[in-house]
Design a protein around this motif. Structure first.
Motif, PDB file in Angstrom:
ATOM      1  N   ALA A   9       0.760  -0.906  -0.369  1.00  0.00           N
ATOM      2  CA  ALA A   9       0.124   0.435  -0.059  1.00  0.00           C
ATOM      3  C   ALA A   9       0.781   0.927  -0.123  1.00  0.00           C
ATOM      4  O   ALA A   9       2.180   1.275   0.364  1.00  0.00           O
ATOM      5  N   GLU A  10       0.185   2.560  -0.518  1.00  0.00           N
ATOM      6  CA  GLU A  10       0.762   3.645  -0.226  1.00  0.00           C
ATOM      7  C   GLU A  10       1.536   4.126   0.803  1.00  0.00           C
ATOM      8  O   GLU A  10       0.289   3.580   2.094  1.00  0.00           O
ATOM      9  N   GLY A  11       2.578   4.715   1.154  1.00  0.00           N
ATOM     10  CA  GLY A  11       2.885   5.116   2.538  1.00  0.00           C
ATOM     11  C   GLY A  11       3.725   4.058   2.967  1.00  0.00           C
ATOM     12  O   GLY A  11       3.853   4.284   4.142  1.00  0.00           O
ATOM     13  N   ILE A  12       3.451   2.572   2.897  1.00  0.00           N
ATOM     14  CA  ILE A  12       4.096   1.839   3.723  1.00  0.00           C
ATOM     15  C   ILE A  12       5.590   1.448   2.489  1.00  0.00           C
ATOM     16  O   ILE A  12       6.110   1.679   2.446  1.00  0.00           O
ATOM     17  N   GLU A  13       6.872   1.670   4.656  1.00  0.00           N
ATOM     18  CA  GLU A  13       7.768   1.895   4.429  1.00  0.00           C
ATOM     19  C   GLU A  13       9.028   0.668   3.799  1.00  0.00           C
ATOM     20  O   GLU A  13       8.981  -0.167   5.324  1.00  0.00           O
ATOM     21  N   VAL A  14      10.140   0.426   3.441  1.00  0.00           N
ATOM     22  CA  VAL A  14      10.910  -0.782   3.329  1.00  0.00           C
ATOM     23  C   VAL A  14      11.406  -0.397   4.545  1.00  0.00           C
ATOM     24  O   VAL A  14      12.964   0.516   4.439  1.00  0.00           O
ATOM     25  N   LYS A  15      11.337  -1.013   5.553  1.00  0.00           N
ATOM     26  CA  LYS A  15      12.822  -0.571   6.707  1.00  0.00           C
ATOM     27  C   LYS A  15      14.239  -1.197   6.576  1.00  0.00           C
ATOM     28  O   LYS A  15      15.178  -0.804   7.448  1.00  0.00           O
ATOM     29  N   GLY A  16      13.781  -2.858   6.182  1.00  0.00           N
ATOM     30  CA  GLY A  16      15.032  -3.126   6.020  1.00  0.00           C
ATOM     31  C   GLY A  16      15.579  -5.261   5.716  1.00  0.00           C
ATOM     32  O   GLY A  16      13.943  -5.032   5.490  1.00  0.00           O
ATOM     33  N   ALA A  17      16.332  -5.084   5.472  1.00  0.00           N
ATOM     34  CA  ALA A  17      16.154  -7.206   5.127  1.00  0.00           C
ATOM     35  C   ALA A  17      17.458  -7.545   5.739  1.00  0.00           C
ATOM     36  O   ALA A  17      18.687  -6.562   5.748  1.00  0.00           O
ATOM     37  N   TRP A  18      17.397  -9.106   5.859  1.00  0.00           N
ATOM     38  CA  TRP A  18      18.000  -9.484   6.358  1.00  0.00           C
ATOM     39  C   TRP A  18      18.397 -10.929   6.370  1.00  0.00           C
ATOM     40  O   TRP A  18      17.362 -11.417   6.289  1.00  0.00           O
ATOM     41  N   LEU A  19      19.664 -11.448   6.203  1.00  0.00           N
ATOM     42  CA  LEU A  19      19.055 -13.162   5.685  1.00  0.00           C
ATOM     43  C   LEU A  19      19.718 -13.671   7.326  1.00  0.00           C
ATOM     44  O   LEU A  19      21.264 -13.744   7.011  1.00  0.00           O
TER      45      LEU A  19
END
Length: 154
Positions: free
Chosen positions: A100-110
């Motif tokens: 959705a509009e406004g959702i932010e990706v804060k980070g990713a890790w493996l």
């Protein structure tokens, strides 16, 4: 066959939402890689994909318009290796999530074969705006202006 959801004249400006629904319907129904979506709090989500055998260099995460796209492509390192049985697939994948509009990706890790992607959905602040009502005659100021073409007979 596609069904239009927002056909009512009461839904104004929802064309982009209709496009996102169509895009979500087109996403691959392939179950690879398996994934979970969990709600960590009222404002945060986590997508977890099982990507055993993939390294960080094999994975790519992009945000394209309102679509979170996760791609995996393993490098073939079978240098002279002979497999009597190959049950661990080394195939590429692409998994897309419409956000959705406004959702932010804060980070990713493996971690241990699981790729985690954290998302945050900020709580929207209600906006109340008063619209002034004017007397007749001033509505013309809001109407689009017509520009006359220059006289080409010169």
């Amino acid at each position: 066959m596609t069904t239009r959801v927002f056909t009512s004249p009461l839904f104004l400006g929802f064309d982009h939402l209709e496009q996102m629904i169509e895009r979500a319907a087109k996403t691959s129904s392939d179950g690879y890689p398996p994934y979970n979506i969990e709600q960590l709090s009222p404002v945060s989500l986590r997508i977890t994909l099982a990507v055993a055998g993939f390294t960080m260099d094999d994975l790519q995460i992009t945000l394209e318009d309102n679509q979170l796209v996760i791609r995996g492509r393993q490098q073939d390192d079978g240098q002279g290796r002979v497999f009597l049985h190959r049950g661990i697939a080394a195939r590429q994948f692409q998994r897309a999530f419409v956000i959705a509009e406004g959702i932010e990706v804060k980070g990713a890790w493996l971690d241990n074969g699981l790729l985690h992607v954290d998302l945050v959905r900020p709580v929207p602040q209600p906006v109340v705006r008063s619209i002034p009502i004017t007397r007749g005659g001033t509505a013309k100021a809001m109407a689009p202006r017509t520009v006359e073409a220059p006289d080409s007979a010169t």
